[in-house]
Design a protein around this motif. Structure first.
Motif, PDB file in Angstrom:
ATOM      1  N   GLN A   1      93.575  34.130  34.190  1.00 50.74           N
ATOM      2  CA  GLN A   1      93.398  34.779  35.465  1.00 50.74           C
ATOM      3  C   GLN A   1      92.098  34.287  36.106  1.00 50.74           C
ATOM      4  OE1 GLN A   1      96.668  36.920  35.343  1.00 50.74           O
ATOM      5  NE2 GLN A   1      95.371  37.726  36.861  1.00 50.74           N
ATOM      6  N   SER A   3      89.342  34.470  39.305  1.00 48.63           N
ATOM      7  CA  SER A   3      88.868  35.460  40.255  1.00 48.63           C
ATOM      8  C   SER A   3      88.507  34.755  41.552  1.00 48.63           C
ATOM      9  CB  SER A   3      87.689  36.234  39.692  1.00 48.63           C
ATOM     10  OG  SER A   3      86.646  35.333  39.396  1.00 48.63           O
ATOM     11  N   LYS A 100     102.832  39.962  35.554  1.00 46.92           N
ATOM     12  CA  LYS A 100     101.711  40.755  35.073  1.00 46.92           C
ATOM     13  C   LYS A 100     100.466  40.175  35.708  1.00 46.92           C
ATOM     14  CE  LYS A 100     103.603  42.153  30.680  1.00 46.92           C
ATOM     15  NZ  LYS A 100     103.381  42.315  29.262  1.00 46.92           N
ATOM     16  N   GLY A 101      99.529  41.058  36.035  1.00 43.90           N
ATOM     17  CA  GLY A 101      98.308  40.562  36.653  1.00 43.90           C
ATOM     18  C   GLY A 101      97.281  41.656  36.834  1.00 43.90           C
ATOM     19  N   LYS A 102      96.333  41.381  37.713  1.00 40.39           N
ATOM     20  CA  LYS A 102      95.239  42.300  38.012  1.00 40.39           C
ATOM     21  C   LYS A 102      95.334  42.728  39.465  1.00 40.39           C
ATOM     22  CE  LYS A 102      92.656  41.561  34.204  1.00 40.39           C
ATOM     23  NZ  LYS A 102      92.689  42.560  33.178  1.00 40.39           N
ATOM     24  N   LYS A 104      93.102  44.773  42.407  1.00 38.84           N
ATOM     25  CA  LYS A 104      91.685  45.040  42.633  1.00 38.84           C
ATOM     26  C   LYS A 104      91.510  45.797  43.946  1.00 38.84           C
ATOM     27  CE  LYS A 104      89.117  41.372  43.299  1.00 38.84           C
ATOM     28  NZ  LYS A 104      88.189  40.238  43.173  1.00 38.84           N
ATOM     29  N   ILE A 120      89.126  47.547  39.171  1.00 34.48           N
ATOM     30  CA  ILE A 120      90.191  46.636  38.740  1.00 34.48           C
ATOM     31  C   ILE A 120      91.158  47.384  37.831  1.00 34.48           C
ATOM     32  CG2 ILE A 120      90.706  44.513  37.463  1.00 34.48           C
ATOM     33  CD1 ILE A 120      87.953  43.480  38.304  1.00 34.48           C
ATOM     34  N   SER A 121      92.451  47.075  37.996  1.00 34.26           N
ATOM     35  CA  SER A 121      93.485  47.696  37.188  1.00 34.26           C
ATOM     36  C   SER A 121      94.551  46.657  36.862  1.00 34.26           C
ATOM     37  CB  SER A 121      94.107  48.864  37.962  1.00 34.26           C
ATOM     38  OG  SER A 121      95.088  49.495  37.195  1.00 34.26           O
ATOM     39  N   ASP A 122      95.135  46.739  35.673  1.00 36.41           N
ATOM     40  CA  ASP A 122      96.243  45.848  35.301  1.00 36.41           C
ATOM     41  C   ASP A 122      97.539  46.377  35.907  1.00 36.41           C
ATOM     42  OD1 ASP A 122      94.646  44.174  33.727  1.00 36.41           O
ATOM     43  OD2 ASP A 122      94.852  45.500  31.997  1.00 36.41           O
ATOM     44  N   SER A 153      98.410  37.312  40.119  1.00 35.05           N
ATOM     45  CA  SER A 153      99.007  36.942  38.834  1.00 35.05           C
ATOM     46  C   SER A 153      98.704  35.461  38.622  1.00 35.05           C
ATOM     47  CB  SER A 153     100.510  37.202  38.831  1.00 35.05           C
ATOM     48  OG  SER A 153     101.169  36.272  39.657  1.00 35.05           O
ATOM     49  N   GLU A 157      99.543  35.602  44.668  1.00 34.19           N
ATOM     50  CA  GLU A 157      98.418  36.426  45.092  1.00 34.19           C
ATOM     51  C   GLU A 157      98.721  37.008  46.466  1.00 34.19           C
ATOM     52  OE1 GLU A 157      95.620  33.062  47.154  1.00 34.19           O
ATOM     53  OE2 GLU A 157      95.519  33.294  44.988  1.00 34.19           O
TER      54      GLU A 157
END
Length: 186
Positions: A1, A3, A100-102, A104, A120-122, A153, A157
């Motif tokens: 991942q 940023s 699956k990803g983050k 924000k 941030i959350s999964d 992901s 994005e």
């Protein structure tokens, strides 16, 4: 991942109006316009007329969407001192069946973009079940809050940005006027 910086969608107005001229090519008419960034279903109503009083109209709709998109649910305003849950839904509409990803949430108060707070959350999202994330924040004193919601992901994005006003927790009443109604006068 990674940023990396994701460019957010910011033009979220609910109405797109354009007054363009039709362009004709081989008997087909086309029209060009810049759509707002809101990902939604747009109703289109076209009306055209000719010099000889002939006319035509078209009512249809189009959908603007991405293969992966985040949709956030925010209020139109907040009050200082409140605590609230902000929720975002992550949709997978393209070729990927599951991601699956983050997710924000970044926000700052007034124009102080140097003091950005980030949560941030999964997430896990699929074509049959959108992902859900929720963040709890407290509203400080200030005039405005700017929120940037993003989802990322490995291959997709999306991000969106909103600025909403912060109202004081109480508004003092400084003027009052008596209002007399006469039931016999209409």
């Amino acid at each position: 991942q990674s940023s990396k910086q994701i460019t957010p969608r910011i033009a979220m107005q609910e109405t797109a109006f354009f007054a363009s001229a039709l362009q004709f090519q081989k008997g087909d008419a086309s029209i060009e316009t810049i759509m707002p960034d809101a990902l939604t279903r747009w109703n289109i109503r076209l009306f055209a007329h000719g010099k000889d009083m002939s006319f035509g109209s078209l009512d249809t709709s189009i959908i603007s969407q991405k293969e992966f998109m985040i949709a956030s649910h925010i209020p139109r305003f907040v009050r200082s001192g409140d605590s609230m849950n902000l929720r975002s839904t992550l949709y997978v509409l393209g070729s990927a069946s599951s991601l699956k990803g983050k997710a924000k949430l970044s926000y700052f108060i007034d124009e102080d973009s140097l003091s950005i707070k980030t949560l941030i959350s999964d997430f896990t999202a699929s074509t049959s079940s959108p992902g859900q994330v929720m963040w709890n924040i407290s509203i400080p004193k200030g005039r405005t809050m700017t929120f940037t919601f993003s989802g990322e992901s490995d291959s997709f994005e999306d991000a969106e940005r909103y600025t909403i006003p912060i109202l004081p927790s109480s508004l003092p009443i400084t003027d009052r006027y008596a209002l007399w109604l006469n039931p016999e006068v209409s």
